[in-house]
Each structure stands twice: as C-alpha cells, then as structure tokens.
Motif scaffolding. Sequence first.
Motif, short mmCIF file in Angstrom:
data_model
loop_
_atom_site.label_atom_id
_atom_site.label_comp_id
_atom_site.label_asym_id
_atom_site.label_seq_id
_atom_site.Cartn_x
_atom_site.Cartn_y
_atom_site.Cartn_z
N TYR A 24 0.84 -1.20 0.00
CA TYR A 24 0.00 0.00 0.00
C TYR A 24 0.87 1.24 0.00
O TYR A 24 2.06 1.20 0.30
CB TYR A 24 -0.94 0.02 1.21
CG TYR A 24 -0.25 0.15 2.54
CD1 TYR A 24 0.10 1.39 3.06
CD2 TYR A 24 0.06 -0.97 3.30
CE1 TYR A 24 0.75 1.51 4.27
CE2 TYR A 24 0.70 -0.87 4.52
CZ TYR A 24 1.05 0.38 5.00
OH TYR A 24 1.69 0.50 6.21
N ARG A 81 0.26 5.58 1.00
CA ARG A 81 -0.72 6.56 1.46
C ARG A 81 -0.03 7.82 1.99
O ARG A 81 1.11 7.78 2.43
CB ARG A 81 -1.60 5.98 2.57
CG ARG A 81 -0.85 5.61 3.83
CD ARG A 81 -1.81 5.32 4.98
NE ARG A 81 -2.54 6.51 5.37
CZ ARG A 81 -3.51 6.51 6.28
NH1 ARG A 81 -3.87 5.39 6.85
NH2 ARG A 81 -4.13 7.63 6.61
N TYR A 92 -4.91 7.12 -0.70
CA TYR A 92 -4.53 5.77 -0.26
C TYR A 92 -4.69 4.84 -1.45
O TYR A 92 -5.70 4.88 -2.15
CB TYR A 92 -5.42 5.30 0.89
CG TYR A 92 -5.18 3.85 1.28
CD1 TYR A 92 -4.20 3.51 2.20
CD2 TYR A 92 -5.94 2.82 0.71
CE1 TYR A 92 -3.97 2.19 2.55
CE2 TYR A 92 -5.71 1.49 1.07
CZ TYR A 92 -4.74 1.18 1.98
OH TYR A 92 -4.51 -0.13 2.32
#
Length: 358
Positions: A108, A110, A117
Amino acid sequence: MKYIFVILLVVSSFNLSFSQEKPDGPFKDYYKTGELKVEGQHKNNKRVGAWIAYHKNGQISSTFSYTNGKMDFEGTSFYENGVVRRKGVKENGIIVIRGYYESGKLFYERARKSGYYKEFREDGSLKVEANYLDYELYGKWRQYDVQSQLEWSVSYEKGSRNGIYESFYPNGKLKLKGIILKDKKQGEEKRFNENGNLLWKGAYTNNEFSKTWIKYDANGKKIKKIKVSKGVEDLDIEPTIVPDGVIERVAIFPGCEELFGNKARKKCINQNVAQLISVNFDINKAKGLGLKGKQRIFVTFKVDKYGYVSITKIKAPHPILRIEAQRVMQEMPRFTPGYQRGKPVAMPFSIPIVFMVE
C-alpha cells in the motif's frame, strides 16, 4: 491537604513503555533472553536522534528518530528476513507511508494524515483506492478486481460507510445500488442483471430486509411482490454485504457502539474510563506518603481480541498507589474488540493518571 485529580487516556497502535528518568547519553535495552532489543540516545530525559530496534534473531526491526522527545514520521521497519516492511518518507512536503509484502512487492501507499490511499495485490494490480481526511476515510472508496475493473464504490464520512454504495459486474454494468448510513444499510436497494435490467427492488432498516420487496423477470417485468414481516422473510436472495475499507477500528467501550467513526469512539472511551477511575480511585491513599506537587501514575493495558482487559504495566510514585491503580483497573468492563483489516486484534492503551498534592 488538597488534591486535584486528572485522567488522560491515550489510544496507541503500539505498546508505550514508561520508565524512570534516564541519564543523558547512550541507552540500550535487552530482551529477557539477553538479545539487544533497542538502542539510542537520551537527552534531558527524552529520546533524541537516531534509534534502532532489533528482532530477537539480531535483524534490525526498525530504524527511527526523535526530535526533542517526539518521534519523527520518517522511519523504516523490517521483517525478520531483512525485507522492508514499512517506510515513511517526505515527498513534496508531505509524509508518504509505504507498506510492503515479505516478497518486497508494494502492498500500500498513502499520505500520512490526509490525502490519497492505494492498495495493491502482490501481482502489482490495484485493489483499492481511497482518500483520508485527518486519518479517517472520506469520499468514495473503490475496490477493483484483478483485471482492474471496478467492483465496488462505497461512500465514507468520518471513517464510516455513509451514503451510496454500488457494485458492478465485470462488464462494467451496475449490479446493485443502495444506501448505507453510519455503517448500516437503510432505505432502498436495487439489483440488476448483466444487461442492466432491474431484478429486485426493496428496502432495509438497520441492515435487515424490511417493507416490500419486488422481483422482476429478465426483461424488467414485475413478477412477484413480497411483504417482509417481522422476523419472517420469503426472499430467495441474501442481504448485501457491503465491504468495509476501514483498516483499523478501535476497541469499543460498552455504550459507545452507536457512535460514528474512530475519533468519536476514542473520545467516548476517554470519557468513560476517566469517569470509572475518578469514581473508583481512592485519592486518600496518597495521604501520609510524603508526596508533594504533581504526581503521575502510568498505566498500560490491552484489550485482547475477545474484548477482555488485562493490565500490562503500572508505574507509580509509591507502591500503595500502584496497588490502588491496579484495583481500579480490574473494574474495567469487557470491550467490543478492535479490528484491523477485518480481523479482531489485541489493542494497547495507556492512561496517565495525574493528580496534584498541594
């Protein structure tokens, strides 16, 4: 002798440790089995400069730094095999956090507090994209399939599902559409076939089928009308499960369940725990102990994945106050456990109990 009593609850994503005053200079802490756990520097009883934490196998678990006792957001953590697990860097004036799979692939990315995100599968395909405002989801949360086709679109406000939700077929056609308010389905929902024709139309109340549901044939012609009576349903369909994009939900103190978002629930925990301590803590225990001025009792505890509270550590200026704090903490009720990525987890908390002896 006059007492002023204050309680402040701090909710943490990691265990905090409170210690006695540390002399300036190098500091090292070790696991009970003797391996080096963490090392760094203290100045004026505060952590400063670069710090390093280690796994038990000797591999670095994280590198981080402090400025005047406050942790800087740029830092890196590692898996036990040495692969980067999480990294914070400053880019274009904002802190960007990136998480990684053990394979080293991006998991991920963000913005730390507010902003975008993105979440990825291990094959690199985009799975989720969303936006945060002050650490809480807001606006449209979108989930994609492995072919990068939109599967779900869900509206968020203050970290909870609130607004329109939609699901889509792989061909891009709308599969269903409804309304969710404060994490509960409310009002009308429509379901469609892959050609775009209406199949079902009905309503929910507090996540349950309610009122009248109408069934249509493949051409959109009404063929059945079903009134949902209390506790009795004659529908050959399942209730829609709207996916939840919230990564972490804080543990919930009894009575705080209906509040909207993590911030409100944390505030509710704060108020209730403060009330519990202020009512039950016998401040007269401080009499005759030779204490003067501001006194602090530091309590760390955790709410396990079943919601039970256990005390992790208590530091107090006198053993009698430590025993009293422990007694009071044993009065804590069972919580609704916290969740991370849909699974119940243990969640640590810390409470500084502060009072003045004048």
